[in-house]
Design a protein around this motif. Sequence first.
Motif, PDB file in Angstrom:
ATOM      1  N   SER A  48       0.816  -1.221   0.000  1.00 61.93           N
ATOM      2  CA  SER A  48       0.000   0.000   0.000  1.00 61.93           C
ATOM      3  C   SER A  48       0.847   1.267   0.000  1.00 61.93           C
ATOM      4  CB  SER A  48      -0.956  -0.008   1.186  1.00 61.93           C
ATOM      5  OG  SER A  48      -0.228  -0.005   2.401  1.00 61.93           O
ATOM      6  N   ALA A  49       2.039   1.220   0.567  1.00 57.57           N
ATOM      7  CA  ALA A  49       2.898   2.402   0.614  1.00 57.57           C
ATOM      8  C   ALA A  49       3.399   2.796  -0.778  1.00 57.57           C
ATOM      9  CB  ALA A  49       4.092   2.141   1.531  1.00 57.57           C
ATOM     10  N   ASN A  50       3.266   1.913  -1.743  1.00 57.92           N
ATOM     11  CA  ASN A  50       3.809   2.162  -3.075  1.00 57.92           C
ATOM     12  C   ASN A  50       2.725   2.423  -4.121  1.00 57.92           C
ATOM     13  OD1 ASN A  50       6.351   1.728  -1.957  1.00 57.92           O
ATOM     14  ND2 ASN A  50       6.139  -0.464  -2.229  1.00 57.92           N
ATOM     15  N   LYS A  51       1.543   2.818  -3.657  1.00 55.48           N
ATOM     16  CA  LYS A  51       0.436   3.061  -4.585  1.00 55.48           C
ATOM     17  C   LYS A  51       0.770   4.149  -5.603  1.00 55.48           C
ATOM     18  CE  LYS A  51      -3.393   1.558  -1.700  1.00 55.48           C
ATOM     19  NZ  LYS A  51      -4.602   1.944  -0.988  1.00 55.48           N
ATOM     20  N   GLN A  52       1.473   5.171  -5.167  1.00 59.12           N
ATOM     21  CA  GLN A  52       1.789   6.268  -6.094  1.00 59.12           C
ATOM     22  C   GLN A  52       2.719   5.787  -7.206  1.00 59.12           C
ATOM     23  OE1 GLN A  52       0.395   9.389  -6.243  1.00 59.12           O
ATOM     24  NE2 GLN A  52       1.426   9.386  -8.223  1.00 59.12           N
ATOM     25  N   ALA A  53       3.701   4.968  -6.879  1.00 58.87           N
ATOM     26  CA  ALA A  53       4.599   4.438  -7.901  1.00 58.87           C
ATOM     27  C   ALA A  53       3.816   3.615  -8.922  1.00 58.87           C
ATOM     28  CB  ALA A  53       5.708   3.592  -7.267  1.00 58.87           C
ATOM     29  N   VAL A  54       2.846   2.831  -8.454  1.00 56.40           N
ATOM     30  CA  VAL A  54       2.017   2.027  -9.355  1.00 56.40           C
ATOM     31  C   VAL A  54       1.163   2.947 -10.226  1.00 56.40           C
ATOM     32  CG1 VAL A  54       0.143   0.332  -9.465  1.00 56.40           C
ATOM     33  CG2 VAL A  54       2.015   0.011  -7.855  1.00 56.40           C
ATOM     34  N   ARG A  55       0.578   3.979  -9.638  1.00 55.92           N
ATOM     35  CA  ARG A  55      -0.217   4.933 -10.429  1.00 55.92           C
ATOM     36  C   ARG A  55       0.648   5.591 -11.495  1.00 55.92           C
ATOM     37  NH1 ARG A  55      -3.014   6.093  -5.510  1.00 55.92           N
ATOM     38  NH2 ARG A  55      -1.515   7.692  -4.989  1.00 55.92           N
ATOM     39  N   ASP A  56       1.863   5.951 -11.113  1.00 57.64           N
ATOM     40  CA  ASP A  56       2.773   6.582 -12.076  1.00 57.64           C
ATOM     41  C   ASP A  56       3.097   5.632 -13.232  1.00 57.64           C
ATOM     42  OD1 ASP A  56       2.760   8.828 -10.484  1.00 57.64           O
ATOM     43  OD2 ASP A  56       4.746   8.439  -9.604  1.00 57.64           O
ATOM     44  N   LEU A  57       3.385   4.385 -12.916  1.00 58.43           N
ATOM     45  CA  LEU A  57       3.693   3.406 -13.967  1.00 58.43           C
ATOM     46  C   LEU A  57       2.493   3.215 -14.895  1.00 58.43           C
ATOM     47  CD1 LEU A  57       5.710   0.763 -11.933  1.00 58.43           C
ATOM     48  CD2 LEU A  57       6.586   2.231 -13.751  1.00 58.43           C
ATOM     49  N   ARG A  58       1.312   3.173 -14.329  1.00 57.82           N
ATOM     50  CA  ARG A  58       0.109   3.011 -15.158  1.00 57.82           C
ATOM     51  C   ARG A  58      -0.175   4.267 -15.975  1.00 57.82           C
ATOM     52  NH1 ARG A  58      -2.713  -0.628 -10.663  1.00 57.82           N
ATOM     53  NH2 ARG A  58      -2.061  -2.633 -11.521  1.00 57.82           N
ATOM     54  N   THR A  59       0.143   5.426 -15.434  1.00 54.77           N
ATOM     55  CA  THR A  59       0.000   6.667 -16.202  1.00 54.77           C
ATOM     56  C   THR A  59       0.957   6.660 -17.382  1.00 54.77           C
ATOM     57  OG1 THR A  59      -0.708   7.889 -14.242  1.00 54.77           O
ATOM     58  CG2 THR A  59       0.151   9.196 -16.076  1.00 54.77           C
ATOM     59  N   LEU A  60       2.179   6.209 -17.150  1.00 56.61           N
ATOM     60  CA  LEU A  60       3.150   6.090 -18.245  1.00 56.61           C
ATOM     61  C   LEU A  60       2.671   5.086 -19.290  1.00 56.61           C
ATOM     62  CD1 LEU A  60       6.495   6.136 -16.229  1.00 56.61           C
ATOM     63  CD2 LEU A  60       5.613   7.939 -17.734  1.00 56.61           C
ATOM     64  N   ARG A  61       2.091   3.979 -18.818  1.00 60.46           N
ATOM     65  CA  ARG A  61       1.547   2.981 -19.744  1.00 60.46           C
ATOM     66  C   ARG A  61       0.448   3.596 -20.608  1.00 60.46           C
ATOM     67  NH1 ARG A  61      -2.207  -0.632 -16.930  1.00 60.46           N
ATOM     68  NH2 ARG A  61      -3.370   1.282 -17.184  1.00 60.46           N
ATOM     69  N   ASP A  62      -0.436   4.372 -19.977  1.00 56.87           N
ATOM     70  CA  ASP A  62      -1.506   5.036 -20.720  1.00 56.87           C
ATOM     71  C   ASP A  62      -0.925   6.020 -21.737  1.00 56.87           C
ATOM     72  OD1 ASP A  62      -3.276   3.572 -19.201  1.00 56.87           O
ATOM     73  OD2 ASP A  62      -3.834   5.250 -17.889  1.00 56.87           O
ATOM     74  N   ALA A  63       0.131   6.712 -21.351  1.00 61.43           N
ATOM     75  CA  ALA A  63       0.784   7.641 -22.282  1.00 61.43           C
ATOM     76  C   ALA A  63       1.374   6.885 -23.471  1.00 61.43           C
ATOM     77  CB  ALA A  63       1.865   8.437 -21.557  1.00 61.43           C
ATOM     78  N   ALA A  64       1.935   5.709 -23.221  1.00 63.42           N
ATOM     79  CA  ALA A  64       2.474   4.898 -24.316  1.00 63.42           C
ATOM     80  C   ALA A  64       1.358   4.476 -25.270  1.00 63.42           C
ATOM     81  CB  ALA A  64       3.198   3.672 -23.758  1.00 63.42           C
ATOM     82  N   ILE A  65       0.204   4.149 -24.730  1.00 58.47           N
ATOM     83  CA  ILE A  65      -0.946   3.778 -25.568  1.00 58.47           C
ATOM     84  C   ILE A  65      -1.352   4.960 -26.448  1.00 58.47           C
ATOM     85  CG2 ILE A  65      -3.403   3.193 -25.508  1.00 58.47           C
ATOM     86  CD1 ILE A  65      -2.735   1.516 -22.965  1.00 58.47           C
ATOM     87  N   ILE A  66      -1.349   6.156 -25.873  1.00 55.93           N
ATOM     88  CA  ILE A  66      -1.701   7.345 -26.646  1.00 55.93           C
ATOM     89  C   ILE A  66      -0.674   7.592 -27.739  1.00 55.93           C
ATOM     90  CG2 ILE A  66      -1.941   9.869 -26.512  1.00 55.93           C
ATOM     91  CD1 ILE A  66      -3.141   9.364 -23.668  1.00 55.93           C
ATOM     92  N   LEU A  67       0.603   7.464 -27.407  1.00 55.96           N
ATOM     93  CA  LEU A  67       1.651   7.638 -28.420  1.00 55.96           C
ATOM     94  C   LEU A  67       1.508   6.609 -29.534  1.00 55.96           C
ATOM     95  CD1 LEU A  67       4.714   8.377 -26.132  1.00 55.96           C
ATOM     96  CD2 LEU A  67       3.603   9.976 -27.714  1.00 55.96           C
ATOM     97  N   GLU A  68       1.180   5.384 -29.168  1.00 59.36           N
ATOM     98  CA  GLU A  68       0.965   4.330 -30.153  1.00 59.36           C
ATOM     99  C   GLU A  68      -0.215   4.692 -31.058  1.00 59.36           C
ATOM    100  OE1 GLU A  68       0.382  -0.508 -30.184  1.00 59.36           O
ATOM    101  OE2 GLU A  68      -0.395   0.613 -28.493  1.00 59.36           O
ATOM    102  N   THR A  69      -1.279   5.196 -30.476  1.00 57.62           N
ATOM    103  CA  THR A  69      -2.474   5.561 -31.230  1.00 57.62           C
ATOM    104  C   THR A  69      -2.177   6.664 -32.242  1.00 57.62           C
ATOM    105  OG1 THR A  69      -3.870   4.953 -29.364  1.00 57.62           O
ATOM    106  CG2 THR A  69      -4.845   6.412 -31.001  1.00 57.62           C
ATOM    107  N   TYR A  70      -1.370   7.640 -31.843  1.00 54.46           N
ATOM    108  CA  TYR A  70      -1.046   8.761 -32.715  1.00 54.46           C
ATOM    109  C   TYR A  70       0.163   8.487 -33.613  1.00 54.46           C
ATOM    110  CZ  TYR A  70      -4.512  11.707 -30.497  1.00 54.46           C
ATOM    111  OH  TYR A  70      -5.700  12.242 -30.049  1.00 54.46           O
ATOM    112  N   LYS A  71       0.618   7.252 -33.639  1.00 51.38           N
ATOM    113  CA  LYS A  71       1.710   6.816 -34.533  1.00 51.38           C
ATOM    114  C   LYS A  71       3.055   7.479 -34.224  1.00 51.38           C
ATOM    115  CE  LYS A  71      -1.248   4.486 -37.112  1.00 51.38           C
ATOM    116  NZ  LYS A  71      -2.036   3.674 -36.236  1.00 51.38           N
ATOM    117  N   TYR A  72       3.336   7.677 -32.946  1.00 53.35           N
ATOM    118  CA  TYR A  72       4.651   8.149 -32.517  1.00 53.35           C
ATOM    119  C   TYR A  72       5.443   6.929 -32.040  1.00 53.35           C
ATOM    120  CZ  TYR A  72       3.286  13.034 -32.803  1.00 53.35           C
ATOM    121  OH  TYR A  72       2.898  14.265 -33.250  1.00 53.35           O
TER     122      TYR A  72
END
Length: 127
Positions: free
Chosen positions: A48-72
């Motif tokens: 539970s103490a590492n929830k922010q790190a997990v949120r950050d990793l998932r935010t980065l994952r979501d950003a990668a999905i967006i980059l993939e969608t926009y063909k970057y």
Amino acid sequence: MRTLLATALVLLGTSLSAYTTGNAKAACDVKGAKLEEAIAGKSELRESANKQAVRDLRTLRDAAIILETYKYEPECDRLVAIIKTLAANPEKAIEQSGDTDEEKAEDMMEARQPKAPAAEAPATKPK
């Protein structure tokens, strides 16, 4: 003459095919990288103490999905590599996300909120 023309067309088609398949870059494959599995599979990140790190990793994952969608693709590939590195070494991810500056956190939360465009002032009528 027909044979020469047919041979030229076949050679042209073959060379174009070789050129396009040889130079075609594989698209960034966020789903195939199994990032969520890498994140969820680390016991350190489930604490539970590492929830922010997990949120950050998932935010980065979501950003990668967006980059993939926009063909970057290059940027997406780079971000996927960063996520894999951080997920493979949770201690480093947790250590790097350990910033406890409350003002900085508030600024980040405010920056995440969508902003409405500034309302235009009503035009005044000349007297």
